[in-house]
Design an enzyme around this catalytic site. Structure first.
Site, PDB file in Angstrom:
ATOM      1  CB  CYS A 127      -0.967  -0.008   1.176  1.00  0.00           C
ATOM      2  SG  CYS A 127      -2.112  -1.402   1.147  1.00  0.00           S
ATOM      3  CG  HIS A 261      -3.374   3.124   2.266  1.00  0.00           C
ATOM      4  ND1 HIS A 261      -3.899   2.756   1.053  1.00  0.00           N
ATOM      5  CD2 HIS A 261      -3.455   2.023   3.073  1.00  0.00           C
ATOM      6  CE1 HIS A 261      -4.290   1.494   1.115  1.00  0.00           C
ATOM      7  NE2 HIS A 261      -4.029   1.036   2.329  1.00  0.00           N
ATOM      8  CG  ASN A 291      -7.031  -1.105   1.202  1.00  0.00           C
ATOM      9  OD1 ASN A 291      -6.281  -0.667   0.335  1.00  0.00           O
ATOM     10  ND2 ASN A 291      -6.579  -1.572   2.345  1.00  0.00           N
TER      11      ASN A 291
END
Length: 344
Positions: A127, A261, A291
């Site tokens: 990520c 994020h 996500n």
């Protein structure tokens, strides 16, 4: 903790210096939308449970005829159109869900995007991948190796998440985002002013996809130790964002927008509280994407530009945390640009 920082003098030296400047932003999402209700039926959960614990209402997922390369190429082309150019000197691709382990995908993306025989390579930092790629590409520019780089992040976690695991199946979506970087100076809006990168390999097992040696030739599902990751994510992103703000000469009170994020709403809310930032100055943009790992920050930026939550001139910090463990942050003054978005 081990961290690496790059401060190009935005705070301590008022004289503009060489910098990489964001000049284009593009994204791509699959047209296939998967709502919470579709997942809840087979996971012994509910739409309310998913929304309350994650902030996610729906996510996009690719269909069998599409690949992570298709998303990446579409986002790359959109970023070039946003920047008003059809040529760059290099391409850096961030992903943890490649179609194959070898060769790297970046040269193929460059070819399919019409860039020719440019410098091209992949980065895998889960990520944190987009910010690792952004920092690397920016360093290539400020070193004088190239004058422009296309940074692309694309993920298809729907193909590695166990559909029977409630803790992960509801979280992830597929998507891609890209930015064009060009050479410029620290006096220009869009210039990358400071970076902070770090890792902690003692937490490597907290976010992982098993290798073939561990699990043979069977399906290798993504796994995550949710509670431990939650605590690490808040700590690491808060520390990293503070270091970048300090290097830029900013305080939380003067920050225009924090773009974290997009892991889940609870992490974003806790991060805002840790830094003392009001909700309106912390970008939350995962309700309809979930996500998307490395792609989450450029996707969030494009949405914020479109609905005017992120305005030109805003002091902006991007921050991420992912497997490795890894984390990264970047500070910049947001530029005037139009994001180009599309679906496939």
């Amino acid at each position: 903790m081990s961290a690496s920082r790059l401060d190009i003098g935005a705070r301590r030296d008022s004289e503009p210096r060489a910098a990489a400047v964001i000049s284009g932003l593009g994204t791509c999402l699959p047209s296939n939308t998967v709502h919470n209700t579709s997942l809840a039926e087979g996971l012994d959960t509910s739409d309310e449970w998913i929304r309350t614990r994650t902030g996610i209402q729906s996510r996009r997922r690719i269909t069998p005829d599409l690949s992570v390369l298709d998303l990446a190429c579409e986002a790359a082309g959109n970023a070039l159109r946003s920047a008003g150019t059809d040529a760059v000197d290099g391409l850096v691709f961030a992903t943890t869900t490649p179609e194959r382990p070898c060769p790297s995908a970046a040269p193929e993306i460059a070819s399919r995007t019409g860039l020719g025989h440019v410098l091209a390579f992949d980065i895998s930092a889960v990520c944190s991948g987009f910010l690792y790629a952004l920092t690397t590409a920016g360093a290539l520019i400020t070193a004088g190796t190239v004058d422009s780089v296309l940074v692309v992040a694309a993920e298809t976690y729907s193909r590695v998440v166990d559909p029977t695991d409630r803790s992960t199946a509801v979280l992830f979506g597929d998507g891609a985002g890209a930015v064009v970087l060009r050479s410029g100076t620290t006096g220009e809006p869009g210039s990358l002013l400071a970076h902070d990168l770090g890792s902690d390999g003692t937490g490597a097992d907290l976010i992982r996809i098993p290798g073939t040696r561990e699990q043979g030739t069977g399906q290798r599902w993504f796994t995550m130790s949710g509670r431990k990751v939650y605590l690490q994510a808040i700590d690491r992103m808060a520390e990293s964002a503070r270091r970048v703000m300090k290097d830029c000469g900013w305080s939380p009170a003067t920050l225009g927008m924090l773009v974290p994020h997009q892991a889940n709403a609870r992490i974003i809310e806790a991060l805002a509280g840790r830094l003392g930032l009001p909700p309106e100055r912390v970008l939350r943009a995962l309700a309809h994407t979930g996500n998307t790992a490395a792609a989450s920050i450029p996707l969030a930026l494009a949405g914020a530009v479109a609905d005017h939550r992120l305005e030109p001139g805003a002091r902006t910090v991007l921050t991420a945390f992912g497997g490795g463990l890894s984390w990264a942050s970047t500070g910049l003054i947001w530029p005037q640009l139009t994001a180009v978005t599309s679906e496939v």
